[in-house]
Each structure stands twice: as C-alpha cells, then as structure tokens.
Design an enzyme around this catalytic site. Structure first.
Site, PDB file in Angstrom:
ATOM      1  N   CYS A 307     -14.899  11.697  12.752  1.00  0.00           N
ATOM      2  CA  CYS A 307     -13.554  11.356  12.298  1.00  0.00           C
ATOM      3  C   CYS A 307     -12.714  12.599  12.006  1.00  0.00           C
ATOM      4  CB  CYS A 307     -13.611  10.476  11.058  1.00  0.00           C
ATOM      5  SG  CYS A 307     -14.710  11.102   9.785  1.00  0.00           S
ATOM      6  N   ARG A 337     -26.445  16.185  16.047  1.00  0.00           N
ATOM      7  CA  ARG A 337     -27.048  16.585  14.771  1.00  0.00           C
ATOM      8  C   ARG A 337     -28.364  17.263  15.053  1.00  0.00           C
ATOM      9  NH1 ARG A 337     -25.495  12.701  10.372  1.00  0.00           N
ATOM     10  NH2 ARG A 337     -23.273  12.589  10.845  1.00  0.00           N
ATOM     11  N   GLU A 339     -31.724  17.650  13.868  1.00  0.00           N
ATOM     12  CA  GLU A 339     -32.522  16.901  12.887  1.00  0.00           C
ATOM     13  C   GLU A 339     -33.867  17.562  12.632  1.00  0.00           C
ATOM     14  OE1 GLU A 339     -31.551  14.432  11.089  1.00  0.00           O
ATOM     15  OE2 GLU A 339     -29.989  13.315  12.157  1.00  0.00           O
ATOM     16  N   ARG A 348     -33.512   8.393  15.764  1.00  0.00           N
ATOM     17  CA  ARG A 348     -33.099   9.668  15.161  1.00  0.00           C
ATOM     18  C   ARG A 348     -33.148  10.725  16.255  1.00  0.00           C
ATOM     19  NH1 ARG A 348     -32.178  11.302  10.174  1.00  0.00           N
ATOM     20  NH2 ARG A 348     -33.138   9.458   9.314  1.00  0.00           N
ATOM     21  N   GLU A 356     -16.680   5.148  15.625  1.00  0.00           N
ATOM     22  CA  GLU A 356     -16.152   5.675  14.369  1.00  0.00           C
ATOM     23  C   GLU A 356     -14.807   5.010  14.107  1.00  0.00           C
ATOM     24  OE1 GLU A 356     -17.627   7.593  12.245  1.00  0.00           O
ATOM     25  OE2 GLU A 356     -16.017   8.364  10.979  1.00  0.00           O
ATOM     26  N   ASP A 422     -23.899   2.601   2.257  1.00  0.00           N
ATOM     27  CA  ASP A 422     -24.777   2.678   3.437  1.00  0.00           C
ATOM     28  C   ASP A 422     -25.248   1.280   3.798  1.00  0.00           C
ATOM     29  OD1 ASP A 422     -24.738   5.373   3.832  1.00  0.00           O
ATOM     30  OD2 ASP A 422     -26.810   5.747   3.204  1.00  0.00           O
ATOM     31  N   GLU A 441     -31.041   3.470   8.028  1.00  0.00           N
ATOM     32  CA  GLU A 441     -29.579   3.426   7.863  1.00  0.00           C
ATOM     33  C   GLU A 441     -28.958   3.191   9.227  1.00  0.00           C
ATOM     34  OE1 GLU A 441     -27.562   6.792   5.975  1.00  0.00           O
ATOM     35  OE2 GLU A 441     -25.809   6.286   7.188  1.00  0.00           O
ATOM     36  N   ASN A 444     -22.395   3.103   7.892  1.00  0.00           N
ATOM     37  CA  ASN A 444     -21.876   3.244   6.536  1.00  0.00           C
ATOM     38  C   ASN A 444     -20.376   3.100   6.522  1.00  0.00           C
ATOM     39  OD1 ASN A 444     -20.835   5.702   7.454  1.00  0.00           O
ATOM     40  ND2 ASN A 444     -22.676   6.786   6.804  1.00  0.00           N
ATOM     41  N   CYS A 470     -13.408   5.940   6.366  1.00  0.00           N
ATOM     42  CA  CYS A 470     -13.985   5.825   7.694  1.00  0.00           C
ATOM     43  C   CYS A 470     -15.281   5.037   7.647  1.00  0.00           C
ATOM     44  CB  CYS A 470     -14.236   7.198   8.322  1.00  0.00           C
ATOM     45  SG  CYS A 470     -15.670   8.037   7.650  1.00  0.00           S
ATOM     46  N   ARG A 477     -28.887   2.776  16.553  1.00  0.00           N
ATOM     47  CA  ARG A 477     -29.613   2.231  15.403  1.00  0.00           C
ATOM     48  C   ARG A 477     -29.426   0.730  15.247  1.00  0.00           C
ATOM     49  NH1 ARG A 477     -29.840   6.744  10.656  1.00  0.00           N
ATOM     50  NH2 ARG A 477     -30.773   8.385  11.931  1.00  0.00           N
TER      51      ARG A 477
HETATM   52  P1  ATP Z   1     -29.867   9.487   7.857  1.00  0.00           P
HETATM   53  O1  ATP Z   1     -29.936   9.450   6.369  1.00  0.00           O
HETATM   54  O2  ATP Z   1     -30.640   8.411   8.531  1.00  0.00           O
HETATM   55  O3  ATP Z   1     -30.124  10.862   8.413  1.00  0.00           O
HETATM   56  P2  ATP Z   1     -27.130  10.099   7.727  1.00  0.00           P
HETATM   57  O4  ATP Z   1     -26.864   9.828   6.292  1.00  0.00           O
HETATM   58  O5  ATP Z   1     -27.354  11.486   8.161  1.00  0.00           O
HETATM   59  O6  ATP Z   1     -28.353   9.168   8.209  1.00  0.00           O
HETATM   60  P3  ATP Z   1     -24.422   9.673   8.407  1.00  0.00           P
HETATM   61  O7  ATP Z   1     -24.115  11.098   8.275  1.00  0.00           O
HETATM   62  O8  ATP Z   1     -23.982   8.770   7.340  1.00  0.00           O
HETATM   63  O9  ATP Z   1     -25.989   9.466   8.595  1.00  0.00           O
HETATM   64  O10 ATP Z   1     -23.945   9.191   9.868  1.00  0.00           O
HETATM   65  C1  ATP Z   1     -23.363   7.928  10.117  1.00  0.00           C
HETATM   66  C2  ATP Z   1     -24.176   7.067  11.031  1.00  0.00           C
HETATM   67  O11 ATP Z   1     -24.528   7.754  12.220  1.00  0.00           O
HETATM   68  C3  ATP Z   1     -25.507   6.634  10.442  1.00  0.00           C
HETATM   69  O12 ATP Z   1     -25.352   5.502   9.656  1.00  0.00           O
HETATM   70  C4  ATP Z   1     -26.318   6.355  11.672  1.00  0.00           C
HETATM   71  O13 ATP Z   1     -26.023   5.065  12.149  1.00  0.00           O
HETATM   72  C5  ATP Z   1     -25.806   7.362  12.655  1.00  0.00           C
HETATM   73  N1  ATP Z   1     -26.685   8.547  12.750  1.00  0.00           N
HETATM   74  C6  ATP Z   1     -26.684   9.625  11.938  1.00  0.00           C
HETATM   75  N2  ATP Z   1     -27.585  10.533  12.329  1.00  0.00           N
HETATM   76  C7  ATP Z   1     -28.172  10.013  13.450  1.00  0.00           C
HETATM   77  C8  ATP Z   1     -29.186  10.475  14.334  1.00  0.00           C
HETATM   78  N3  ATP Z   1     -29.758  11.658  14.167  1.00  0.00           N
HETATM   79  N4  ATP Z   1     -29.559   9.682  15.365  1.00  0.00           N
HETATM   80  C9  ATP Z   1     -28.983   8.484  15.543  1.00  0.00           C
HETATM   81  N5  ATP Z   1     -28.022   7.990  14.753  1.00  0.00           N
HETATM   82  C10 ATP Z   1     -27.607   8.741  13.711  1.00  0.00           C
HETATM   83 ZN    ZN Z   2     -16.246   9.527   9.305  1.00  0.00          ZN
HETATM   84 MG    MG Z   3     -29.035  12.593   8.480  1.00  0.00          MG
END
Ligand code: ATP
Ligand code: ZN
Ligand code: MG
Length: 534
Positions: A307, A337, A339, A348, A356, A422, A441, A444, A470, A477
């Site tokens: 966003c 990301r 990870e 993940r 978004e 969330d 998750e 959110n 947002c 997921r």
């Molecule tokens: P998590 O706690 O599982 O790492 P996050 O808190 O990092 O999630 P946000 O930053 O809130 O996730 O990202 C928004 C959304 O994007 C999440 O709710 C999820 O649906 C998706 N998302 C985030 N990271 C990933 C990832 N590494 N792979 C797939 N989907 C993801």
């Molecule tokens: Zn956002």
């Molecule tokens: Mg994360």
C-alpha cells in the site's frame, strides 16, 4: 525515561542585584507555572532543582520527565525570562546552552555513538545513561533531539512489549466446524506432488494454470462479493519503491531484516561490462561478488506492504470533503519478503500475492469502511469458504500513536481506533486447533490513524484530520486454508466454490513424461483432476 542537565542562560550584562534577590521567587514561578503548563502528569514535567547566578550567567540544573523535555524546558525558560525580566531590567539574553545533559533509560540498550549529540553510554544499576554533547540554542530548536528522544522511548517501549509474546487478543471466532477434521493432509505437499506448483528458487514457485485457477477463485469471491460492492476501484500500484518511501512509512526502520532490495547497473554502456561478460562466456558462471562490482548500491526495495505507493501518490495533495473517502485496491503484482528459515510450501514464501485494499478519509469514514469490510470478510469466511477462523487484535507497540501507549493492564479493547486485526484460519494438517502454532494468518485489516497522512503530508483543505487504512488478502494463504480444511474433492466443498467450478472450466494440468515427478504424484494427479473434469 528521565533527563538531567544544566541550562546556562547568558545575559548581555551582569545580573542586577534585584534579580538575584528575587531569584528564588522566579525559579518557583518557572517550576509551578511555566514548566508544568499543559502537562497532565506533573511527574513527567521538568523541574529546576538547583540554580546559581554567576556574573552574567544563570545556571539552572533541570530534571525532566517525558512530557516537557529538557530541551523544550530550556526554550520555555528563555522565553519566560526574556518576557518578564527583559524590559524591566534591560536584560537581553545572548545565548543559551544545554551542558552535561544526560538521558536515563530503564533497562540496558544499545545506542549508536554515531548519532548526533550522543557522547557516551554507560550502564549502571539496570539503567542506560546516554551522555549528550553541549547543545546550542539553534540545535535545541532542530528536530534531532526530539527524534533522538523518540528513538530512545521506542527502545524502551519495544523492550517492554517485545519481551513478551507478540500482542494477541481474540476478538471474534467462528463456530467449531471441523470435528473430526475431514481432511488432514498438507495441501502444499499435495500441490507439489501433483505438479500444480513447481519450485522455481528458494521461496518462489511457478504456479501452473491449475493452481492459478484456485488463486483466481479466491480473488473472485473477495473482489466480486466484498470489495467491489463496497465501492473500491482497481488501480495498479508500482512494485519497486525508492528508499525514501520506506523511510516515510517506517518499514525501513521496522522490518529492514525482511526486505528485498534492488540495485541499478553502474552504466548503460555495455562495454563497461566487457570483462564480466568474457568471464561468463568462458566459465558459464556469474559469481555474485563479481556482479556486485557492476551494480550501484541499492536504491529501491521491492513491494513489501503493497500500500506504500498509495500514500506516496497522495503525498502533499490537498483534498476536500467531496473527494472523500478514496477507496482503491491493487492486485497487479507480487510482494517480496525475506523469510529466512521460515519458508513452507506456498503459505510462507519470498514472493507472494496479495490483494491490497486501501482507503483514505476522515476518521469516521475510515472506521465505517473498515467495519463494512469486516462484515464482508466474515461473510467470506463463513458463507463462501466455510472456514474455521478467528480474529485477533494484534496492534504492536509501534502502531500506537506517539505518547498514548498505555499500561497494558489499563488498556480496554476498543477496535474503533488505530490498530490491526489479524485473520487466522486453522490448518488441521499441522495439529490440534488448541495450539496457536496450528493457525495461519491469512489476512489483516489496519486503521493507521495519521501514521501515514502525517509523514506524507496528505492534507484536508479545512485542516481536518485525515486517516488511512488498509487490508491485505494473502491469496496463497486463503487457498491453502480452504484446501487444508476441505480438501481437493469438490464433493466436500461448500456450495459457492462448487458452483464456481461448474461455471469456470478447470484448465488441463501440465503433464509430461517426467512430470509430475513421481509415479505416486502422477496417479494422484489423475484422481484429483478427475474431480474437476466430471
Ligand atoms: P506472518 O506473521 O505469518 O509472518 P505477517 O504478519 O508478516 O504474517 P503481514 O505483514 O501482516 O503478515 O502481511 C499481510 C498478509 O500478507 C498476511 O496476512 C498474509 O496473508 C500475507 N503474507 C505475509 N507474508 C507472507 C509470506 N511470506 N508468504 C505468503 N503470504 C504472506
Ligand atoms: Zn497495507
Ligand atoms: Mg511475517
């Protein structure tokens, strides 16, 4: 957090006797009126605890809490004295200095000695003491000291919140629907085995048309049944962001460890790369260390929260009532990301996909839209995908607006204010629903308050407050939780997805002599594709 230091006020001439005689009274007035003005908690204000007049100088030893910081106290004292003593005694103030200033923090913290004004650090009796250089009047007025204090305060708050498990407060949950769970396989594994997805690189997958079908089905229900009916309109946001954008959103400060950066080449002139190209010709390899010599330092980060461009777009724009609220969504490209070790299947990954949804308006508008969107999500989770779900309030410390981080015990949950909810779904393949780790998750929804409208200077023509919000719908997921709870056989699916399948022909899967890789996988593929080709 406490401050201590000496404020030296230098006058244009020696202090007259009358002033010196009245000094106790003047200090009392400063302490009881000037330094406590506008402060709720007197403990948190500043106080002069000692004073001395030497020739043309007044030395004030000041202690301060969080609310009137010592540098503000110095300026307040100066203004007050200039106003009250100036005309009466023909006293002018030449200069003010803050010397021997130090900040005491509870707990032990690392603070960079490279920061402006930070002279030294000491750890004593569970305290961190930050010693500051002498600070001149012009420096007192610059924003560095405020930012330094904000940084130190955040370190304290982060230690307080971050020391425990992440904040998590249940707000709402679905009925228990899956007893016993009808499906307990890991859909990530099945999808790979039947070749709907194939590994591309670490944390990246190729989604064949068959898996893309599921991605599109999830998005279809979100967009057609929730997002578009609420008046959101599609836009295409950039996916590579200049560093300044991340500085303003705060992501570079908060999540730099998870961001992927991009660099530009050092030159457009191909001859510059001749040596490297020769090397690739002969060795058929490209050592990253060599490549590094041919790219500039990173100047972008790849789509992280998705966003960010929305706030950048409205930066320095002025909006009026009839323009508001503004509602957009973007699903034009992936997010990235890093990870580290936490990767699993497509749930993940390093490159993932998300719808978004972003909006901007006056606080009441932003809250109302969020609440309607919440209703939509509940409908989606219950009536469309029939999931076992729950929602939690997870607002971390850094989302709280400056200065209003309350003590946790005093905190009453009110979701109509800045903060994040969330959405989670149970993954039966991981284990019992009672354990936190078996939930995923999936999305959110956040109200940011002025977190972005302030740094990006998004303004209302009559000066009213504007908020943003947002919501991220992590497409992979949602698909994984749907398949994890209901399995691959549409006989066991809820009605809406089943109907979708009737109306949208399922694509041919990719088949080859060597694909899917194993005989077991090829067999399972035929069984599963049989469900969809009836
Ligand atoms: P998590 O706690 O599982 O790492 P996050 O808190 O990092 O999630 P946000 O930053 O809130 O996730 O990202 C928004 C959304 O994007 C999440 O709710 C999820 O649906 C998706 N998302 C985030 N990271 C990933 C990832 N590494 N792979 C797939 N989907 C993801
Ligand atoms: Zn956002
Ligand atoms: Mg994360």
């Amino acid at each position: 957090m406490r401050f201590k230091g000496i404020v030296i006020i230098e006058f244009n001439r020696e202090l007259p006797k009358e002033v010196i005689e009245r000094l106790a009274e003047i200090i009392e007035e400063l302490n009881n009126k000037v330094l406590v003005k506008g402060v709720r908690n007197v403990e948190e204000a500043s106080k002069i605890i000692n004073y001395k007049a030497i020739e043309n100088k007044l030395q004030l030893e000041i202690e301060a809490g969080r609310q009137v910081r010592i540098h503000n106290a110095a300026l307040r004292v100066k203004n007050h004295l200039a106003r009250t003593l100036g005309p009466k005694y023909r006293l002018g103030i030449r200069n003010i200095l803050l010397v021997n200033a130090r900040i005491e923090l509870e707990g032990e913290y690392k603070v960079s000695l490279k920061l402006p004004f930070v002279k030294n650090l000491e750890f004593k009796n569970g305290l961190t003491i930050v010693y500051l250089d002498t600070i001149s009047e012009s420096e007192l007025k610059k924003p560095y000291i405020d930012r330094l204090l904000k940084l130190l305060r955040e370190k304290e708050v982060r230690a307080k919140w971050g020391g425990k498990a992440e904040h998590w407060e249940l707000i709402k949950e679905s009925k228990i629907k899956l007893t016993p769970p009808p499906y307990t396989e890991d859909p990530n594994k099945v999808l790979e085995e039947i070749g709907f997805i194939k590994r591309f690189a670490i944390g990246q997958w190729f989604y064949t048309p068959a898996f893309t079908y599921f991605i599109n089905m999830a998005k279809h229900f979100l967009l057609e049944e929730v997002v578009k009916p609420l008046g959101f309109v599609e836009a295409i946001f950039p996916k590579m962001y200049p560093l300044e954008v991340g500085l303003k959103t705060g992501h570079l400060k908060g999540t730099i460890n998870a961001m992927v950066f991009a660099s530009l080449p050092i030159s457009y002139d191909i001859s510059v790369y001749e040596e490297l190209i020769d090397y690739m010709y002969v060795t058929d390899s490209i050592p990253p260390e060599e490549l590094q010599k041919y790219v500039k330092p990173p100047s972008y980060f790849l789509c992280f929260a998705q966003c960010e461009p929305f706030y950048q777009f409205f930066s320095r724009e002025v909006l009026e009532d009839k323009n508001l609220p503004i509602k957009m969504y973007d699903h034009s490209g992936p997010s990235f990301r890093w990870e580290a070790g936490g990767l699993h299947g497509v749930e993940r990954v390093i490159e993932f996909h998300r719808v978004e949804i972003v909006w901007l308006g006056k606080p009441q508008q932003v809250i109302e839209i969020r609440n309607k969107l919440l209703e939509g999500y509940e409908y989606l989770m219950d009536k469309v995908f029939d999931l076992e779900w729950r929602w939690a309030w997870v607002t971390p410390w850094y989302y709280e607006q400056a200065g209003i981080v309350e003590k946790e015990e005093e905190r009453k949950l009110d979701i109509n204010r800045p903060g994040t909810i969330d959405f989670e779904a149970w993954l039966p393949y991981r284990g019992p629903r009672e354990e936190r780790k078996n939930w995923l998750e999936i999305g959110n929804i956040s109200i940011h308050g002025t977190k972005f409208t302030e740094p990006f200077k998004i303004k209302h023509n009559k000066g009213e407050t504007l908020w943003t919000a947002c919501s991220g719908f992590g497409t992979e997921r949602w698909v994984i939780s749907f398949l994890a709870q209901h399995g691959f056989d549409p006989e066991n699916w809820p009605e809406k997805p089943r109907k979708y399948l009737e109306e949208h022909p399922f694509p041919e899967p990719v088949r080859g002599v060597t694909y899917p890789k194993t005989a077991k996988g090829r067999e399972l593929l035929e069984k599963i594709i049989g469900f969809y080709k009836k």
